[in-house]
Design an enzyme around this catalytic site. Structure first.
Site, PDB file in Angstrom:
ATOM      1  N   GLU A 122       0.805  -1.220   0.000  1.00  0.00           N
ATOM      2  CA  GLU A 122       0.000   0.000   0.000  1.00  0.00           C
ATOM      3  C   GLU A 122       0.841   1.274   0.000  1.00  0.00           C
ATOM      4  OE1 GLU A 122      -4.114  -1.354   2.123  1.00  0.00           O
ATOM      5  OE2 GLU A 122      -2.448  -1.062   3.468  1.00  0.00           O
ATOM      6  N   CYS A 135       3.424   8.605   1.668  1.00  0.00           N
ATOM      7  CA  CYS A 135       3.910   7.613   2.619  1.00  0.00           C
ATOM      8  C   CYS A 135       4.189   6.331   1.826  1.00  0.00           C
ATOM      9  CB  CYS A 135       2.830   7.407   3.690  1.00  0.00           C
ATOM     10  SG  CYS A 135       3.310   6.242   4.949  1.00  0.00           S
ATOM     11  N   CYS A 142       6.180  -7.139   7.234  1.00  0.00           N
ATOM     12  CA  CYS A 142       7.272  -6.670   8.093  1.00  0.00           C
ATOM     13  C   CYS A 142       7.675  -7.817   9.009  1.00  0.00           C
ATOM     14  CB  CYS A 142       6.812  -5.469   8.917  1.00  0.00           C
ATOM     15  SG  CYS A 142       8.153  -4.693   9.847  1.00  0.00           S
ATOM     16  N   CYS A 146       5.742  -5.429  15.805  1.00  0.00           N
ATOM     17  CA  CYS A 146       5.415  -4.481  16.871  1.00  0.00           C
ATOM     18  C   CYS A 146       3.959  -4.735  17.263  1.00  0.00           C
ATOM     19  CB  CYS A 146       5.619  -3.049  16.391  1.00  0.00           C
ATOM     20  SG  CYS A 146       7.332  -2.742  15.957  1.00  0.00           S
ATOM     21  N   CYS A 149       0.993  -2.516  15.863  1.00  0.00           N
ATOM     22  CA  CYS A 149       1.003  -2.172  14.429  1.00  0.00           C
ATOM     23  C   CYS A 149       0.359  -3.284  13.618  1.00  0.00           C
ATOM     24  CB  CYS A 149       2.443  -1.951  13.968  1.00  0.00           C
ATOM     25  SG  CYS A 149       2.601  -1.730  12.190  1.00  0.00           S
ATOM     26  N   CYS A 392      -1.463   5.749  10.282  1.00  0.00           N
ATOM     27  CA  CYS A 392      -0.254   5.048  10.735  1.00  0.00           C
ATOM     28  C   CYS A 392      -0.626   3.716  11.359  1.00  0.00           C
ATOM     29  CB  CYS A 392       0.451   5.822  11.850  1.00  0.00           C
ATOM     30  SG  CYS A 392       1.073   7.388  11.379  1.00  0.00           S
TER      31      CYS A 392
HETATM   32  N1  SAH Z   1       8.851   0.306  10.249  1.00  0.00           N
HETATM   33  C1  SAH Z   1       9.105   1.679  10.384  1.00  0.00           C
HETATM   34  C2  SAH Z   1       8.280   2.542   9.452  1.00  0.00           C
HETATM   35  C3  SAH Z   1       6.818   2.174   9.262  1.00  0.00           C
HETATM   36  S1  SAH Z   1       5.716   2.414  10.609  1.00  0.00           S
HETATM   37  C4  SAH Z   1       8.918   2.115  11.821  1.00  0.00           C
HETATM   38  O1  SAH Z   1       8.402   1.332  12.604  1.00  0.00           O
HETATM   39  O2  SAH Z   1       9.332   3.221  12.152  1.00  0.00           O
HETATM   40  C5  SAH Z   1       5.383   4.154  10.606  1.00  0.00           C
HETATM   41  C6  SAH Z   1       4.984   4.708  11.975  1.00  0.00           C
HETATM   42  O3  SAH Z   1       3.631   4.334  12.337  1.00  0.00           O
HETATM   43  C7  SAH Z   1       5.861   4.198  13.094  1.00  0.00           C
HETATM   44  O4  SAH Z   1       6.227   5.221  13.963  1.00  0.00           O
HETATM   45  C8  SAH Z   1       4.940   3.239  13.779  1.00  0.00           C
HETATM   46  O5  SAH Z   1       5.363   3.007  15.069  1.00  0.00           O
HETATM   47  C9  SAH Z   1       3.611   3.947  13.678  1.00  0.00           C
HETATM   48  N2  SAH Z   1       2.476   3.067  13.984  1.00  0.00           N
HETATM   49  C10 SAH Z   1       2.385   1.744  13.777  1.00  0.00           C
HETATM   50  N3  SAH Z   1       1.183   1.277  14.193  1.00  0.00           N
HETATM   51  C11 SAH Z   1       0.492   2.336  14.667  1.00  0.00           C
HETATM   52  C12 SAH Z   1      -0.824   2.495  15.195  1.00  0.00           C
HETATM   53  N4  SAH Z   1      -1.666   1.473  15.311  1.00  0.00           N
HETATM   54  N5  SAH Z   1      -1.205   3.728  15.575  1.00  0.00           N
HETATM   55  C13 SAH Z   1      -0.366   4.786  15.412  1.00  0.00           C
HETATM   56  N6  SAH Z   1       0.872   4.695  14.902  1.00  0.00           N
HETATM   57  C14 SAH Z   1       1.314   3.483  14.538  1.00  0.00           C
HETATM   58 FE1  SF4 Z   2       7.191  -3.105  11.187  1.00  0.00          FE
HETATM   59 FE2  SF4 Z   2       4.979  -1.851  12.035  1.00  0.00          FE
HETATM   60 FE3  SF4 Z   2       7.022  -2.260  13.710  1.00  0.00          FE
HETATM   61 FE4  SF4 Z   2       7.277  -0.447  11.750  1.00  0.00          FE
HETATM   62  S1  SF4 Z   2       5.832  -0.345  13.457  1.00  0.00           S
HETATM   63  S2  SF4 Z   2       8.762  -2.025  12.364  1.00  0.00           S
HETATM   64  S3  SF4 Z   2       6.058  -1.478  10.122  1.00  0.00           S
HETATM   65  S4  SF4 Z   2       5.775  -3.876  12.739  1.00  0.00           S
END
Ligand code: SAH
Ligand code: SF4
Length: 419
Positions: A122, A135, A142, A146, A149, A392
């Protein structure tokens, strides 16, 4: 469907499956998008041009690809007519395939895209009054899981190639109508058509900023991300300033220095927690690269200064990481490492089954005040595109929600059983 053999990245980082740098196409032609000029010249030479011709044609084609947005060799008017079908037989100027395009009520746009070998990912465009931010995804899925996420619940399918990464930027320019039109020979034509287009001027573009914050961890696909961003920054390429590009990492320490030296873009770090137990849960990579080590790597990031501060992203999750004490600890840590820092507070974007809730607006406001009083700017980001799951952490492609076994079953020819 073309065959995509997976191989492993040797060396510095955890091995992850990586596609080759060019995705093979079913029709055997080679997609030139994502390749640097010398590589295009080499391919032209291998296809039969003499070295001088190959270099000249590569220069012309490169210009058409990145300056004009041309996707058809037939339209490359300064290339000899018989040469154009010759090129078209062997090469293409591709784009990721658009499977679905959605528009949020707040103007945010999300595209579901597909690679030539059938993987979905996406891309999101977020316009506001002063800028338009794209973005961009770096991987399909991934590896990092996390806990807050949605992308992290997908398994990693593969890294995107440089062409698939820079291809997102080019596709966005197509969709926003931001390529110059007319012929290279006639600047006057350009001026007329720009008037017609209404919103296009050389520096008044809609797409002004890029964030590597889509699906995936960009520093686990470092070389492809670097090569793609070099094309985005190249004055003869898409010519976007490195100051307008931000790469977000969850904290892959071994690759941060190379990121600063070899790409030189702004760095954002997904911190989200200031205590080991909390960050271990939210960002499991923390068990490998801890908070203090991460902040030390940030302090050493090449190019960071008060004029170019590092952004610390902090997702606000109710009763998890949002107390006054957490805010004070954040300030203490940023000061202890003398970091030129700003903090982005991101209200947690919910998704089904996450098990977390977003902090209350009052709590977020108070947290922001404490960080601000501690000497760091701490704006609260307004969630964008939540209604189309474009905010995000909400990105996740439907095709990948099925288990591997389910997909293998579907892919198996009738009569060939087993998982
Ligand atoms: N993998 C990289 C970049 C992609 S994520 C990283 O983790 O930095 C982009 C941003 O969205 C990151 O700061 C991530 O922590 C945030 N993010 C992920 N899940 C989210 C959620 N459910 N609500 C708000 N931000 C979120
Ligand atoms: Fe991967 Fe989501 Fe963690 Fe970024 S926030 S490293 S996209 S699992």
């Amino acid at each position: 469907m073309a065959d995509t053999a997976l191989m492993t990245i040797p060396g510095l980082v955890d091995p992850v499956p990586a596609a080759r740098d060019i995705t093979p196409r079913a029709d055997g032609r080679i997609d030139l998008v994502g390749l640097p000029r010398p590589r295009i010249a080499t391919l032209f030479e291998e296809a039969g041009l003499d070295p001088r011709q190959a270099r000249l044609r590569a220069k012309q084609v490169f210009h058409w690809i990145y300056h004009r947005g041309q996707t058809d060799f037939a339209g490359m008017t300064d290339i000899a007519k018989p040469m154009r079908p010759w090129l078209a037989e062997r090469f293409v100027i591709g784009r990721p395939q658009v499977i679905e395009a959605q528009h949020s009520i707040d103007g945010t746009r999300k595209w579901l895209l597909r690679t030539d070998d059938g993987h979905d990912f996406e891309m999101v465009f977020i316009p506001d009054e002063t800028r338009g931010t794209l973005c961009v995804s770096s991987q399909v899925g991934c590896t990092l899981n996390c806990s807050f996420c949605h992308t992290g619940t997908m398994r990693l399918v593969r890294n995107l190639t440089p062409g698939e990464i820079v291809g997102q930027v080019m596709l966005a320019r197509d969709a926003l109508g931001e390529w110059p039109r007319g012929t290279m020979a006639s600047a006057a034509d350009d001026a007329d058509e720009d008037d017609e287009a209404g919103h296009y001027t050389a520096d008044g573009r809609l797409l002004t900023n890029i964030v590597m914050m889509g699906m995936g961890e960009p520093l686990y696909n470092f070389e492809h991300v670097r090569d793609a961003l070099r094309l985005v920054m190249d004055g003869d390429g898409l010519a976007l300033s490195k100051r307008r590009i931000t790469l977000s990492t969850s904290g892959v320490i071994p690759m941060m220095e190379r990121c600063g030296k070899e790409i030189g873009v702004n760095l954002a770090v997904s911190l989200h927690g200031v205590r080991k137990e909390v960050r271990d849960e939210l960002v499991p990579l923390n068990r490998k690269y801890g908070i203090e080590e991460l902040l030390a790597a940030c302090a050493a990031y090449p190019g960071a200064s008060n004029a170019r501060r590092i952004t610390f992203e902090y997702v606000m999750i109710k009763d998890k990481n949002d107390s006054d004490a957490d805010a004070r600890e954040l300030v203490r840590l940023l000061k202890a490492y003398d970091l030129p820092a700003k903090v982005n507070l991101i209200p947690f974007n919910p998704w089904p089954g996450s098990g977390y809730e977003c902090s209350s607006p009052e709590r977020i406001r108070r947290f922001s005040e404490i960080v601000f009083e501690g000497g760091f700017s701490a704006p609260v980001r307004t969630p964008r595109g939540r209604d189309i799951d474009a905010a995000c952490g909400q990105l996740k492609t439907a095709a990948e929600k099925k288990s591997r076994a389910a997909r293998d079953r579907e892919a198996a020819p009738a009569g060939v059983g087993g998982d």
